[in-house]
Design a protein around this motif. Structure first.
Motif, PDB file in Angstrom:
ATOM      1  N   GLY A  70      45.972  36.411  57.058  1.00 13.71           N
ATOM      2  CA  GLY A  70      45.811  35.451  58.143  1.00 13.71           C
ATOM      3  C   GLY A  70      44.399  35.301  58.653  1.00 13.71           C
ATOM      4  N   SER A  88      56.365  34.521  55.660  1.00 13.50           N
ATOM      5  CA  SER A  88      55.026  34.327  56.225  1.00 13.50           C
ATOM      6  C   SER A  88      54.967  34.824  57.660  1.00 13.50           C
ATOM      7  N   ILE A 114      52.338  37.565  59.056  1.00 18.63           N
ATOM      8  CA  ILE A 114      51.469  37.271  60.199  1.00 18.63           C
ATOM      9  C   ILE A 114      51.608  38.361  61.259  1.00 18.63           C
ATOM     10  N   PRO A 128      47.555  35.744  66.368  1.00 18.26           N
ATOM     11  CA  PRO A 128      48.721  35.432  65.535  1.00 18.26           C
ATOM     12  C   PRO A 128      49.286  34.037  65.799  1.00 18.26           C
ATOM     13  N   VAL A 151      47.140  31.624  63.915  1.00 17.80           N
ATOM     14  CA  VAL A 151      47.433  31.701  62.485  1.00 17.80           C
ATOM     15  C   VAL A 151      48.707  30.930  62.171  1.00 17.80           C
ATOM     16  N   THR A 152      49.743  31.124  62.970  1.00 15.46           N
ATOM     17  CA  THR A 152      51.005  30.406  62.759  1.00 15.46           C
ATOM     18  C   THR A 152      50.799  28.907  62.824  1.00 15.46           C
TER      19      THR A 152
END
Length: 267
Positions: free
Chosen positions: A148, A165, A169, A184, A187-188
């Protein structure tokens, strides 16, 4: 109820030690040349200090790990380089793949990264330099990053089922601050965007003032394990240039896919 024999117990303990040693080596590799404290290794692996110290000592004796006499940090040892010289390249047609990355760097005049998935990380398998004098050298050849924490890794995450995924993450979460400027949740968001578009754009995502555009290399019958990205100072990649870079990445990724077929494998 089946009782474990002494031999089975010894085998189980030996296998567990090997697993722990591999986990320690991966954590040390992730930190690069700067090395890592045993305290941080224990925190990352949940190993007790005596256990970690015992395994690290064995790895030192084998030349696989070295400890700096100045700051007592652990880094990878030269023994791993010697073993690596004898190991096969995970990309069987690496010279041809490397040439594609070099050509992409020449055409864009920027820095191109070829990233390979390795467990929960991505590994920089090649870095090609373009002619533009100001380089965006964010990752060095051989460096590891949480998936990530790089634009190429975001594309690989986007190629996975959502549940998988999401789990990666979450596992990457504690490591992100050391490698990028994303949380995070960021990243998502990037991964979902990459699923929709087929590519990822990171503006100041990894480093302030750097923009990157990435794309996964298609795989014929397995999940993608390689990705390409073009990285430059942000003034080099304004929004209006992104469509052209996406087309260049798409052509290069298709060429690599045709070269490698399914020979490259994620670990």
């Amino acid at each position: 109820m089946k009782h474990e024999t002494d031999h089975e117990a010894e085998s189980s303990t030996g296998a567990q030690t090997v697993d722990r040693a591999c986990e320690l080596l991966r954590e040390i590799a992730r930190t690069g040349a700067a090395g890592v404290r045993i305290l941080d290794l224990c925190h990352a692996t949940s190993l007790s200090r005596p256990t970690a110290h015992r395994i690290l000592r064995s790895l030192q004796l084998a030349g696989l790990v070295r400890q700096s006499p100045e700051n007592r940090r652990y880094a990878l040892g030269s023994g791993l380089f010697e073993l690596g010289m004898a190991a096969p390249n995970p990309i069987a047609q690496f010279p041809q793949v490397r040439s594609v990355a070099e050509e992409l760097a020449a055409s864009t005049e920027d820095t191109v990264y070829l990233m390979l998935r390795s467990y929960d990380d991505v590994l920089c398998a090649w870095r090609a330099q373009g002619a533009y004098p100001i380089k965006a050298n964010v990752v060095a050849l051989g460096d590891r990053r949480p998936m990530g924490a790089s634009v190429a890794g975001l594309c690989l995450l986007a190629s996975l089922p959502e549940a998988e995924s999401d789990a990666l993450i979450a596992a990457n979460g504690p490591y992100l601050p050391a490698f990028c400027r994303m949380t995070p949740a960021d990243v998502t968001r990037h991964v979902n965007d990459a699923r929709d578009k087929g590519y990822s754009v990171g503006v100041n995502a990894v480093m302030e003032g750097v923009t990157a555009v990435g794309m996964a290399v298609p795989a014929s019958y397995q999940r993608p394990c390689m990705a390409l990205s073009v990285s430059a100072i942000s003034s080099r990649i304004p929004p209006e240039r992104i469509p052209a870079l996406v087309e260049q990445l798409k052509r290069s990724a298709a060429r690599i896919a045709a070269i490698t077929g399914s020979d490259a494998a994620a670990r």
